[in-house]
Design an enzyme around this catalytic site. Structure first.
Site, PDB file in Angstrom:
ATOM      1  N   TRP A   1       0.836  -1.215   0.000  1.00 47.23           N
ATOM      2  CA  TRP A   1       0.000   0.000   0.000  1.00 47.23           C
ATOM      3  C   TRP A   1       0.865   1.258   0.000  1.00 47.23           C
ATOM      4  CZ3 TRP A   1      -1.935   2.630   4.976  1.00 47.23           C
ATOM      5  CH2 TRP A   1      -1.006   2.463   6.022  1.00 47.23           C
ATOM      6  N   ASP A   2       2.164   1.083   0.262  1.00 48.12           N
ATOM      7  CA  ASP A   2       3.104   2.203   0.284  1.00 48.12           C
ATOM      8  C   ASP A   2       2.970   3.065  -0.971  1.00 48.12           C
ATOM      9  OD1 ASP A   2       3.907   0.029   1.898  1.00 48.12           O
ATOM     10  OD2 ASP A   2       5.974   0.712   1.973  1.00 48.12           O
TER      11      ASP A   2
ATOM     12  N   GLU B   1       0.423  -3.002  12.679  1.00 46.18           N
ATOM     13  CA  GLU B   1       0.381  -4.459  12.504  1.00 46.18           C
ATOM     14  C   GLU B   1       0.582  -5.246  13.798  1.00 46.18           C
ATOM     15  OE1 GLU B   1       3.409  -4.835   9.537  1.00 46.18           O
ATOM     16  OE2 GLU B   1       1.996  -4.522   7.908  1.00 46.18           O
TER      17      GLU B   1
ATOM     18  N   LYS C   1       2.559   0.111  16.363  1.00 45.78           N
ATOM     19  CA  LYS C   1       3.747   0.154  15.516  1.00 45.78           C
ATOM     20  C   LYS C   1       3.852   1.477  14.754  1.00 45.78           C
ATOM     21  CE  LYS C   1       5.929  -2.341  11.681  1.00 45.78           C
ATOM     22  NZ  LYS C   1       5.766  -3.375  10.658  1.00 45.78           N
ATOM     23  N   GLN C   2       2.729   1.913  14.172  1.00 46.69           N
ATOM     24  CA  GLN C   2       2.784   3.075  13.280  1.00 46.69           C
ATOM     25  C   GLN C   2       1.427   3.778  13.246  1.00 46.69           C
ATOM     26  OE1 GLN C   2       3.445  -0.036  10.214  1.00 46.69           O
ATOM     27  NE2 GLN C   2       2.533   1.428   8.817  1.00 46.69           N
TER      28      GLN C   2
HETATM   29  C1  BGC Z   1       4.785  -1.767   7.490  1.00 46.78           C
HETATM   30  C2  BGC Z   1       3.773  -1.781   6.371  1.00 46.78           C
HETATM   31  C3  BGC Z   1       4.485  -1.486   5.073  1.00 46.78           C
HETATM   32  C4  BGC Z   1       5.619  -2.461   4.866  1.00 46.78           C
HETATM   33  C5  BGC Z   1       6.426  -2.155   3.616  1.00 46.78           C
HETATM   34  C6  BGC Z   1       5.864  -2.763   7.190  1.00 46.78           C
HETATM   35  O1  BGC Z   1       6.848  -2.705   8.183  1.00 46.78           O
HETATM   36  O2  BGC Z   1       4.167  -2.073   8.701  1.00 46.78           O
HETATM   37  O3  BGC Z   1       2.777  -0.805   6.611  1.00 46.78           O
HETATM   38  O4  BGC Z   1       3.593  -1.553   4.028  1.00 46.78           O
HETATM   39  O5  BGC Z   1       6.485  -2.417   5.957  1.00 46.78           O
HETATM   40  O6  BGC Z   1       6.997  -0.890   3.684  1.00 46.78           O
END
Ligand code: BGC
Length: 728
Positions: free
Chosen positions: A326-327, A468, A581-582
Site C-alpha cells: 500500500w506504500d 500491525e 507500531k505506526q
Molecule cells: C509496514 C507496512 C508497510 C511495509 C512495507 C511494514 O513494516 O508495517 O505498513 O507496508 O512495511 O513498507
C-alpha cells in the site's frame, strides 16, 4: 545546495547501509552503492524491476542481474581490494543531482602509491545501459593487471536463481543467467573502449560464474590511464533475444563514448528536476534531505513502461520480496502525480492490470470481489507468506496475518485511482479497467461486512489495521473508514457510467446488475460502523483498544528479551498493550481531516503519538502531516526530517524477527514530500484549482517548487506564508 554525498574511509560494517544510501537507478534497474571489487558477500545487486523468480519453497523475489561492473586491481602480484588490503585513502561520493556514483581509493604498496578512481551511472536516457569510467595512476612503474568482467555469482536472499549461466565472448563479453522457476533469460554484455592508452595484453578468464578480462600493462610514472566500460542488460521479458540485444547495445553505445552518454543521462536528470526539485531558502539541511528523498523516488520511478509499480524497498535489493505494498498508493503516489503524472498512471495501471490476481485472492478466502495482494508481484500474485516473520527464540516461522487480514489494501487501490483522476482530470483510466477495479473492491468489502443480530451497524471483523502489532481485531477505524470511502467511490462510478467509453460501459452493464450494486453499496456506505471519539475525544483504534494495558513505548521496549524480537503477533511485547507500531487512527484523520473537528484531531494526535513506536518508516510522515493540520509545525518538523532522512542515517529497523528488511524506504521519502508540499506549503486541490494554506517552519524563508495539476504545470513560490501560484 550541495547535491553530493561523501563517505570517507572504508568500514566493512557499513557495507549494507552504504549500498542503500549510494544507490543509483533508473526505474528499470537499481545498482547498490557498492565498490567495484565487491561480490555477492558484500550485497552487490543489480536489482531488476518487476521480474521475479522462486527457488523451491523459499519466498519468490526479484531477480538480481549478473554484475557487469565487477573489477579489481592486481599490482606487482598483490590483489588490491579494500576489504583485504586497507587503503591509505578512500572515499565514495554520490552526485544525486545526476545519479552518478564515484569512488577514489589510494593504496600504498612496497614500491609506491597507486590511485584508482571510478565513476559510474545507469542511464536515465536508455534504461538498459550502465557505463563506468576508471582512472588508474601510479607514482612508480607498476606492473598492473586490471581485471574487469561480469560476475554471475549474484547476491540472493532466497536463491540462487540462475540454474544455468552461459558465457559468451566476441567483441564484448556476456553472461546469460537462466532463472529457475520461469526460465527467464537475463543477459548482460559489456564492451570497453578500444583506445586503451598503452600497449596491453588482454587475457580472458572464465572462473566459476565470472567472465573476466585482465588488462595487463606496466604504467608510466604518474600517468593516468583511463578505461571506459559499457554495459547493457536485457531480459526475456523485454525482448525475444536478450543476448543479441544486450550485445548489440553494448557495442553501439561504445561508439558514442562515455562522455556523450553521460551528457544525455544528465540532460534527462535535469528535465526530471525541472519538475521535482524543491527549493527552501533558510534551511539547507531540510532542502538537502528532501531533494535526496526525491532523488531516490526519481531513481525508481518506472518511466520505461506503462504498467509497473514500485516495490516497498525500491530497487535496493530483494528485501520485502521486491513486492508492491500500500506504500505506493498511500505514500508515493502524490509525489508521482505532482511531478510525473505519466508514472502515476503506470503504477495505477499495474493495479488495474492485476485485478484478476486480486479477484483470485478474494475467491481463495471465500469472498466476492477483489482482495488485493498485501505483497504484490507479477500478475497480482500475493508473495506474502502466512509465516512472514521468524521467531528469534525458536527460530521457527511465526503465523502472521498480514496477507489474510490486512484488508485495507483494496481501499488503497481505490484511493489511488480516485486521487489519480482528481489530480490529472484523466477519466480514461476508468474505461481502461479502473471502473471495474473500484466496483470489485467495493464488492469485496460488501461481502466482508457483518451485522450482529442485535446491532444496527455493519462491521468489519477480524482484520489488521496499519498498526500491525495488533492482529485480528474488530472494527479497525482506519479500515472501516477506507471501506466506507470505497463504497462511495463505487457509487460515484456507477452514477457516471455514461461518461465512460461506450463499449466499456456496455460491457459493465452486461457484467453487473449496476442498479442492484448501487443500492447495496449505498446501504453499506450509510451503515458501516465508524468508531467515534470517547468522552475524552479519543477514537479507539479498534474494539477494546482502551482495555489494553496503557504503558509507554519504553516500558514495552524494556520487556524485549532480544533486540530482534517481533513486537506483534500473539505473544509480542506490544500485542497486549496500547503501544502501536505506526500511525493508524492518525492516518485516517490525515486522509479525512473533515471527519472530525480540529480539537478532536489534536487530541488524537496527542494521545497516539506517545504510544507509537514508529517502528515503520511509514509512521513519522503521517504524524507530521496531521501535526501540520493541527497547526503544530514545530512538532511536524522533526518528524518530517526523520522521514526524509530514512535512507541517509544509519539505525533504521533492519530486522522483523529474523527476517532482514533493510533497503531503501520510498514510502518515507514520498511521505516527506507530502509533508513539505501538502503540510508546510499547505497545497490542496479544490474546485479544479490549486489552493494553499502555507505554514512554513520558522527557518524557511521561502519555498519554491513546481507541480503538475490537470495537464498543466505550475510554479509555486511561498513567502511570508503567502503562496504565489503561476501556470507556466
Ligand atoms: C509496514 C507496512 C508497510 C511495509 C512495507 C511494514 O513494516 O508495517 O505498513 O507496508 O512495511 O513498507
Amino acid at each position: 545546495m550541495n547535491w553530493e554525498l561523501t563517505e570517507n574511509g572504508f568500514n566493512s560494517e557499513k557495507i549494507a547501509h552504504l549500498g542503500n544510501k549510494f544507490l543509483t537507478g533508473n526505474g528499470y534497474m537499481g545498482i547498490r552503492g557498492t565498490l567495484d571489487e565487491f561480490d555477492s558477500r558484500d550485497l552487490v545487486a543489480v536489482n531488476l524491476a518487476g521480474i521475479y523468480d522462486q527457488v523451491g519453497n523459499s519466498w519468490r523475489e526479484p531477480l538480481n542481474a549478473p554484475n557487469g561492473f565487477y573489477s579489481y586491481l592486481i599490482v606487482d602480484g598483490n590483489v588490491l581490494k579494500v576489504q583485504d588490503n586497507a587503503p591509505k585513502e578512500h572515499f565514495i561520493k554520490l552526485d544525486y543531482r545526476h545519479g552518478i556514483f564515484k569512488r577514489h581509493t589510494e593504496w600504498t604498496t612496497k614500491r609506491g602509491n597507486i590511485v584508482l578512481e571510478s565513476e559510474r551511472f545507469v542511464s536515465m536516457d536508455d534504461v538498459h545501459i550502465g557505463v563506468e569510467k576508471y582512472k588508474i595512476t601510479a607514482d612508480f612503474h607498476a606492473d598492473i593487471n586490471f581485471l574487469t568482467g561480469i560476475d554471475g555469482d549474484v547476491w540472493d536472499i532466497n536463491g540462487p536463481h540462475y540454474d544455468e549461466i552461459i558465457m559468451d565472448e566476441d567483441d564484448c563479453i556476456s553472461i546469460v543467467g537462466i532463472s529457475h522457476e520461469k526460465k527467464y533469460h537475463v543477459a548482460v554484455s559489456v564492451s570497453e573502449d578500444e583506445n586503451f592508452p598503452c600497449e596491453k595484453k588482454i587475457i580472458l578468464k572464465k572462473e566459476d560464474k565470472k567472465i573476466i578480462k585482465s588488462l595487463n600493462f606496466v604504467s608510466d610514472i604518474n600517468k593516468c590511464y583511463e578505461i571506459h566500460r559499457f554495459m547493457a542488460i536485457y531480459t526475456s521479458k523485454d525482448c525475444e533475444n536478450p543476448l543479441d540485444n544486450a550485445k548489440e547495445t553494448a557495442i553501439n553505445i561504445r561508439n558514442k563514448g562515455y562522455y556523450e552518454l553521460r551528457d544525455e543521462h544528465c540532460k534527462c536528470w535535469e528535465s526530471i528536476w525541472s519538475n521535482s526539485e524543491v527549493e527552501i531558502e533558510g534551511d539547507d539541511d531540510a532542502m538537502e534531505v528532501l531533494n535526496y528523498s526525491c532523488y531516490h523516488l526519481n531513481s525508481i520511478s518506472p518511466r520505461h513502461t506503462d504498467s509497473l509499480s514500485i516495490a516497498a524497498r525500491g530497487l535496493s535489493g530483494q528485501t520485502y520480496k521486491g513486492a508492491v505494498f500500500w506504500d505506493t498508493e498511500m505514500f508515493i503516489l502524490d509525489f508521482l502525480l505532482m511531478t510525473n503524472p505519466k508514472v502515476a498512471r503506470n503504477v495505477m495501471k499495474y493495479r488495474i492490470d492485476t485485478l484478476d490476481g486480486a479477484k483470485e485472492k478474494a475467491k481463495s478466502y471465500g469472498y466476492d470481489g477483489a482482495f488485493y495482494a498485501w505483497e504484490s508481484q507479477e500478475g497480482g500474485f500475493d508473495a506474502c507468506s502466512d509465516y512472514n516473520v521468524t521467531d528469534v527464540f525458536t527460530k521457527r516461522p511465526m503465523r502472521t496475518y498480514f496477507k489474510d487480514k490486512q484488508i485495507h489494501i483494496s481501499a488503497a487501490i481505490v484511493y489511488g485511482i480516485g486521487r489519480y483522476i482528481d489530480l490529472t482530470g484523466d477519466m480514461t483510466i476508468l474505461s481502461e479497467g479502473g471502473a471495474e477495479t473500484i466496483i470489485e473492491c467495493a464488492k469485496f468489502y460488501y461481502d466482508f461486512l457483518l451485522k450482529k443480530v442485535s446491532g444496527g451497524y455493519y462491521e468489519l471483523h477480524d482484520v489488521i489495521g496499519p498498526d500491525e502489532y495488533h492482529e485480528r481485531v474488530n472494527n479497525n477505524g482506519y479500515t472501516n473508514r477506507m471501506a466506507k470511502y470505497t463504497f462511495e467511490q463505487a457509487v460515484k462510478v456507477i452514477d457516471s457510467i455514461d461518461e465512460l467509453n461506450e463499449q466499456y460501459a456496455i460491457k459493465l452493464c452486461k457484467e453487473y446488475n449496476l442498479k442492484q450494486l448501487k443500492e447495496k453499496f449505498e446501504m453499506a456506505e450509510r451503515n458501516i460502523y465508524i468508531p467515534q471519539p470517547n468522552e475524552n475525544g479519543i477514537i479507539p483504534q479498534f474494539d477494546g483498544y482502551f482495555d489494553l494495558e496503557d504503558v509507554s513505548v519504553n516500558t514495552v521496549r524494556s520487556r524485549l528479551l532480544d533486540p530482534k524480537e517481533y513486537w506483534g503477533g500473539a505473544n509480542g511485547v506490544a500485542a497486549h498493550t496500547q503501544v502501536i507500531k505506526q500511525a493508524d487512527v492518525v492516518t485516517w484523520l490525515t486522509m479525512f481531516p473533515d471527519d472530525v473537528s480540529d480539537e478532536i484531531k489534536l487530541k488524537n494526535w496527542q494521545y497516539y503519538e506517545p504510544r507509537t513506536e514508529h517502528g515503520s518508516s511509514l509512521s513519522a510522515c503521517m504524524y507530521a502531516l496531521l501535526a501540520c493540520k493541527c497547526g503544530m509545525k514545530e512538532k511536524a518538523y522533526p518528524l518530517f526530517m526523520k522521514s526524509a532522512s530514512a535512507d541517509l542515517n544509519e539505525g533504521g529497523k533492519e530486522w522483523a524477527g529474523l527476517v532482514y528488511i533493510g533497503g531503501t524506504h520510498p514510502a518515507a521519502e514520498g511521505g516527506a514530500y507530502m509533508v513539505a508540499i501538502k503540510g508546510f506549503a499547505g497545497i490542496y486541490f479544490e474546485d479544479g484549482k490549486i489552493k494553499a494554506k502555507p505554514d512554513l517552519p520558522k527557518a524557511w524563508k521561502k519555498m519554491r517548487f513546481h507541480i503538475c495539476y490537470r495537464n498543466k504545470k505550475y510554479k509555486i513560490e511561498i513567502e511570508d506564508n503567502n503562496a504565489n501560484i503561476v501556470e507556466i
